[in-house]
Design an enzyme around this catalytic site. Structure first.
Site, PDB file in Angstrom:
ATOM      1  N   SER A 110       0.854  -1.314  -0.123  1.00 51.43           N
ATOM      2  CA  SER A 110      -0.140   0.098  -0.053  1.00 51.43           C
ATOM      3  C   SER A 110       0.876   1.258   0.059  1.00 51.43           C
ATOM      4  O   SER A 110       1.765   1.437  -1.030  1.00 51.43           O
ATOM      5  CB  SER A 110      -0.939  -0.094   1.047  1.00 51.43           C
ATOM      6  OG  SER A 110      -1.772   0.706   1.268  1.00 51.43           O
ATOM      7  N   GLU A 203      -2.367  -2.866  -7.646  1.00 52.71           N
ATOM      8  CA  GLU A 203      -3.604  -3.089  -6.922  1.00 52.71           C
ATOM      9  C   GLU A 203      -3.891  -1.889  -6.214  1.00 52.71           C
ATOM     10  O   GLU A 203      -3.272  -0.791  -6.165  1.00 52.71           O
ATOM     11  CB  GLU A 203      -3.103  -4.109  -5.687  1.00 52.71           C
ATOM     12  CG  GLU A 203      -1.965  -3.720  -4.383  1.00 52.71           C
ATOM     13  CD  GLU A 203      -2.561  -2.811  -3.502  1.00 52.71           C
ATOM     14  OE1 GLU A 203      -3.734  -2.722  -2.859  1.00 52.71           O
ATOM     15  OE2 GLU A 203      -1.993  -2.041  -2.980  1.00 52.71           O
ATOM     16  N   HIS A 273      -5.456  -5.530  -0.745  1.00 52.37           N
ATOM     17  CA  HIS A 273      -6.037  -5.321   0.559  1.00 52.37           C
ATOM     18  C   HIS A 273      -7.104  -6.104   0.865  1.00 52.37           C
ATOM     19  O   HIS A 273      -8.260  -6.083   1.300  1.00 52.37           O
ATOM     20  CB  HIS A 273      -6.625  -3.775   0.309  1.00 52.37           C
ATOM     21  CG  HIS A 273      -5.785  -2.725   0.669  1.00 52.37           C
ATOM     22  ND1 HIS A 273      -4.820  -2.393  -0.645  1.00 52.37           N
ATOM     23  CD2 HIS A 273      -5.326  -1.865   1.600  1.00 52.37           C
ATOM     24  CE1 HIS A 273      -3.961  -1.298  -0.187  1.00 52.37           C
ATOM     25  NE2 HIS A 273      -4.182  -1.030   0.899  1.00 52.37           N
TER      26      HIS A 273
END
Length: 301
Positions: A110, A203, A273
């Site tokens: 992330s 992602e 996630h």
């Protein structure tokens, strides 16, 4: 050839820092249990539980914590407690001189993509994988096991069911990427992603579809999608639409940006996630096989 940090062994010292969003001691309790099971000696960052609004301490506190872990020769790995936002506020002030001389594992994803990009530019492997705040989440057992396997054994071989949207093919190349927002944000900076001839992993979470399209357009306009060896599209979780619908699903939207490229593309690969978030060595040369019934990602022979 990317430098690979030394594998972890029982008794090694590892550091835990919070370079982005604020975190509490309660949220870290399970992680400390896991590290105890792995027989690792944990060194907590001085500002691990600090708070400055949204952030885990001021920029200078978080930067100093990361720098201390980088410079400490006894620390064998640096676990980033969580993502959120904050790494890009400090990344340009981090001195990687000692890190290059003595690489150590950096683990996170992330927002931590910004650090992965910086290390990749310096030719050092890092790990896109589960973060300590998630160790007590339901269903993360496989993800946690994959992280331990990568850090202690060094090997990677994943097989997942093939998605109907996949584009079949095979390639062997270095893996780069991470969170789409952070990859797009890197353009024009000192840590801009170098994706030519590589396998690009992307992602994302909690974004509007038109913003996803805009970020892919930014990557296209900057030439980052032209010379890829392959693509792995991970989880695009909790996508949102506007009052006037965008008109495409997120994967149809993404596929349109790769039209005309004759490369293997794997959709819905378990990275991102969600609870199933397999550990991926960023910067390592790997073999991607996108076949009719299965997708394999493994160490290049």
């Amino acid at each position: 050839m990317q430098k690979q940090p030394e594998l972890l062994s029982k008794g090694d010292k590892v550091g835990i820092i919070a370079p982005s969003r604020v975190i509490t001691e309660e949220q870290m309790a399970k992680a400390f249990e896991v590290f105890d099971e792995w027989e690792l000696e944990v060194i907590k960052g001085e500002s691990l539980f600090a708070k400055e609004g949204y952030f885990a301490g001021t920029d200078s506190q978080r930067r100093a914590d990361l720098q201390r872990m980088i410079d400490d020769p006894e620390i064998k790995a640096i676990f980033c407690a969580r993502g959120g936002y904050g790494m890009t506020r400090i990344i340009d002030q981090i001195d990687l001189t000692n890190f290059i001389k003595r690489p150590k594992w950096v683990i996170g994803f992330s927002d931590i993509t910004a650090l992965h990009l910086a290390l990749n530019r310096k030719g050092i492997e890092s790990v896109h994988g589960l973060m300590p705040v998630q160790y007590d989440y339901m269903g993360v057992e496989e993800s946690l096991a994959s992280l331990r396997q990568l850090l202690f054994e060094g090997t990677v071989r994943y097989e997942v069911a093939s998605d109907a949207n996949n584009r079949h093919g095979e390639c062997t190349a270095e893996v780069v990427g991470g969170n789409l927002s952070l990859v797009a944000e890197s353009l024009g900076t000192s840590t801009e992603i170098d994706a030519a001839g590589k396998i690009l992993i992307l992602e994302e979470i909690d974004e509007y579809l038109y913003k996803i399209d805009r970020m892919f357009m930014q990557l296209r306009r900057s030439g980052k999608l032209e010379s890829l060896a392959g693509v792995i599209i991970g989880d695009f979780s909790q996508m949102k639409d506007t009052q006037i619908p965008f008109g495409k699903s997120v994967f149809d939207l993404i596929a349109a940006h790769f039209e005309g490229l004759e490369i293997p593309i794997a959709y819905n690969f378990p990275v991102g996630h969600e609870a199933r978030n397999l550990a991926i060595p960023i910067g390592r040369k790997m073999k991607l096989e996108v076949l009719k019934d299965v997708v394999r990602l493994s160490d290049a022979v």
